[in-house]
Design an enzyme around this catalytic site. Structure first.
Site, PDB file in Angstrom:
ATOM      1  N   ASP A   1       0.657  -1.217   0.020  1.00 41.97           N
ATOM      2  CA  ASP A   1      -0.028   0.020   0.062  1.00 41.97           C
ATOM      3  C   ASP A   1       0.835   1.315   0.137  1.00 41.97           C
ATOM      4  O   ASP A   1       2.280   1.160   0.172  1.00 41.97           O
ATOM      5  CB  ASP A   1      -0.890   0.066   1.319  1.00 41.97           C
ATOM      6  CG  ASP A   1      -0.396  -0.345   2.650  1.00 41.97           C
ATOM      7  OD1 ASP A   1       1.075  -0.404   2.463  1.00 41.97           O
ATOM      8  OD2 ASP A   1      -1.048  -0.569   3.419  1.00 41.97           O
TER       9      ASP A   1
ATOM     10  N   ASN B   1      -7.644  -2.198  14.136  1.00 45.00           N
ATOM     11  CA  ASN B   1      -9.092  -2.576  13.688  1.00 45.00           C
ATOM     12  C   ASN B   1      -9.228  -3.752  12.954  1.00 45.00           C
ATOM     13  O   ASN B   1     -10.096  -3.918  12.300  1.00 45.00           O
ATOM     14  CB  ASN B   1      -9.767  -1.364  13.136  1.00 45.00           C
ATOM     15  CG  ASN B   1      -9.286  -0.957  11.778  1.00 45.00           C
ATOM     16  OD1 ASN B   1      -8.301  -1.566  11.207  1.00 45.00           O
ATOM     17  ND2 ASN B   1      -9.448   0.192  11.258  1.00 45.00           N
TER      18      ASN B   1
ATOM     19  N   HIS C   1      -7.609  -4.413  10.111  1.00 43.73           N
ATOM     20  CA  HIS C   1      -7.277  -3.845   8.570  1.00 43.73           C
ATOM     21  C   HIS C   1      -5.802  -4.851   8.372  1.00 43.73           C
ATOM     22  O   HIS C   1      -5.049  -4.995   9.122  1.00 43.73           O
ATOM     23  CB  HIS C   1      -7.178  -2.528   8.242  1.00 43.73           C
ATOM     24  CG  HIS C   1      -6.093  -1.705   8.747  1.00 43.73           C
ATOM     25  ND1 HIS C   1      -6.083  -0.447   9.397  1.00 43.73           N
ATOM     26  CD2 HIS C   1      -4.641  -1.974   8.515  1.00 43.73           C
ATOM     27  CE1 HIS C   1      -5.113  -0.027   9.297  1.00 43.73           C
ATOM     28  NE2 HIS C   1      -4.195  -0.866   9.032  1.00 43.73           N
TER      29      HIS C   1
ATOM     30  N   GLU D   1      -9.752  -1.885   4.742  1.00 44.01           N
ATOM     31  CA  GLU D   1     -10.362  -1.414   6.144  1.00 44.01           C
ATOM     32  C   GLU D   1     -11.686  -1.917   6.260  1.00 44.01           C
ATOM     33  O   GLU D   1     -12.306  -2.640   5.436  1.00 44.01           O
ATOM     34  CB  GLU D   1     -10.805   0.328   5.941  1.00 44.01           C
ATOM     35  CG  GLU D   1      -9.764   1.186   6.184  1.00 44.01           C
ATOM     36  CD  GLU D   1      -9.138   1.448   7.423  1.00 44.01           C
ATOM     37  OE1 GLU D   1      -8.947   0.611   8.130  1.00 44.01           O
ATOM     38  OE2 GLU D   1      -8.491   2.513   7.856  1.00 44.01           O
TER      39      GLU D   1
HETATM   40  C1  GLP Z   1      -0.669   0.533   8.415  1.00 49.59           C
HETATM   41  C2  GLP Z   1      -0.285  -0.354   7.405  1.00 49.59           C
HETATM   42  C3  GLP Z   1      -0.485  -1.787   7.607  1.00 49.59           C
HETATM   43  C4  GLP Z   1      -0.030  -2.097   9.052  1.00 49.59           C
HETATM   44  C5  GLP Z   1      -0.781  -1.221   9.839  1.00 49.59           C
HETATM   45  C6  GLP Z   1      -0.063  -1.599  11.339  1.00 49.59           C
HETATM   46  O1  GLP Z   1      -1.738   0.852   8.516  1.00 49.59           O
HETATM   47  N1  GLP Z   1      -0.964  -0.235   6.199  1.00 49.59           N
HETATM   48  O2  GLP Z   1       0.273  -2.656   6.633  1.00 49.59           O
HETATM   49  O3  GLP Z   1       0.067  -3.535   9.206  1.00 49.59           O
HETATM   50  O4  GLP Z   1      -0.220   0.141   9.740  1.00 49.59           O
HETATM   51  O5  GLP Z   1       1.060  -0.805  11.634  1.00 49.59           O
HETATM   52  P1  GLP Z   1       2.040  -1.067  12.624  1.00 49.59           P
HETATM   53  O6  GLP Z   1       2.821  -2.384  12.337  1.00 49.59           O
HETATM   54  O7  GLP Z   1       2.911   0.016  12.792  1.00 49.59           O
HETATM   55  O8  GLP Z   1       1.181  -1.211  13.995  1.00 49.59           O
END
Ligand code: GLP
Length: 241
Positions: free
Chosen positions: A67, A136, A138, A143
């Site tokens: 992404d 959440n 995702h 989402e």
């Molecule tokens: C973002 C990314 C996800 C990731 C999520 C959790 O939203 N798009 O790919 O898994 O954050 O991030 P973190 O690992 O910093 O908690």
């Protein structure tokens, strides 16, 4: 679904790096689906360490990232293309022309999504997809919603995601409101999926995703149906199961 229980973040990172490293050794020109966020940083650090020791060769590896924020490009330190170069690509012998991240500044969203799905198809699909999970539930930036979205799409980020990710930005209003993300089918078609989850703030997402019903309300739950899914999580992330 397999669960690998790790002691802490460092242990989790080494376990995940071991799986990725085995993939690259077994298939040197493999396609790795890569993720950003704080969860996989330790995994990338470990892979860099093994690369520096001469144990892994990334010269033929191809990559597709999950992404990118809409509106950000490499010049912005919060863009995912910047993150990937800073945390991984610039430290190993990967050929940058073999790496792919959605282009956050393409004004034609439909064209960008079609371009990205075409890239994944041309690469012949993903051998190993690395994932984190949002609080959440995702995955990528898929989402929670009423249905699973199949291919790459532009998504409006949920308020909770903006709140969770604002720690990386100077001001809350700097957090982009939209992102491009691979879709659920892009992810589900990967031969193998490995998720890293660490910390208490992921415990509820882990429980809802893997110990509850499969539902688009918790996008990560779809991975219960994947043929080769491994969750590598530390004690804290597994504390609610
Ligand atoms: C973002 C990314 C996800 C990731 C999520 C959790 O939203 N798009 O790919 O898994 O954050 O991030 P973190 O690992 O910093 O908690």
């Amino acid at each position: 679904m397999k669960i690998i229980r790790a002691r802490d973040y460092d242990h989790m990172s080494r376990q995940a790096a071991n799986i990725i490293s085995a993939q690259v050794i077994l298939k040197p020109d493999c396609v790795l689906g890569l993720a950003t966020g704080s969860s996989p940083i330790g995994t990338y650090k470990q892979l860099i360490e093994w690369y520096n020791k001469g144990d892994i060769d990334f010269s033929r590896v191809r990559t597709v990232n999950l992404d990118e924020y809409v509106g950000l490009d490499y010049s912005n330190e919060q863009s995912y293309i910047y993150f990937m170069r800073n945390n991984f690509f610039d430290h190993v012998n990967i050929d940058l022309t073999n790496t792919n991240v959605p282009c956050g500044t393409n004004p034609d969203a439909a064209a960008e999504c079609a371009r990205y799905d075409y890239i994944i198809k041309e690469l012949g699909g993903i051998d190993l997809q690395l994932l984190g999970i949002g609080p959440n539930g995702h995955i990528g930036f898929n989402e929670p919603g009423d249905s699973f979205i199949k291919g790459t799409h532009k998504v409006a980020l949920h308020e909770s995601t903006i709140q969770a990710n604002k720690r990386f930005f100077e001001r809350e209003e700097d957090v982009p409101k939209f992102a491009f993300t691979m879709g659920i089918v892009d992810i589900m078609q990967a031969e193998r999926v490995v998720m890293v989850a660490s910390g208490e703030n992921k415990a509820e997402a882990v429980r809802n995703a893997f110990f509850g019903p499969v539902t688009p309300r918790v996008p990560g739950s779809i991975l219960q149906l994947h043929k080769n899914f491994t969750l590598v999580a530390d004690e804290a992330a597994l504390s609610k199961i």
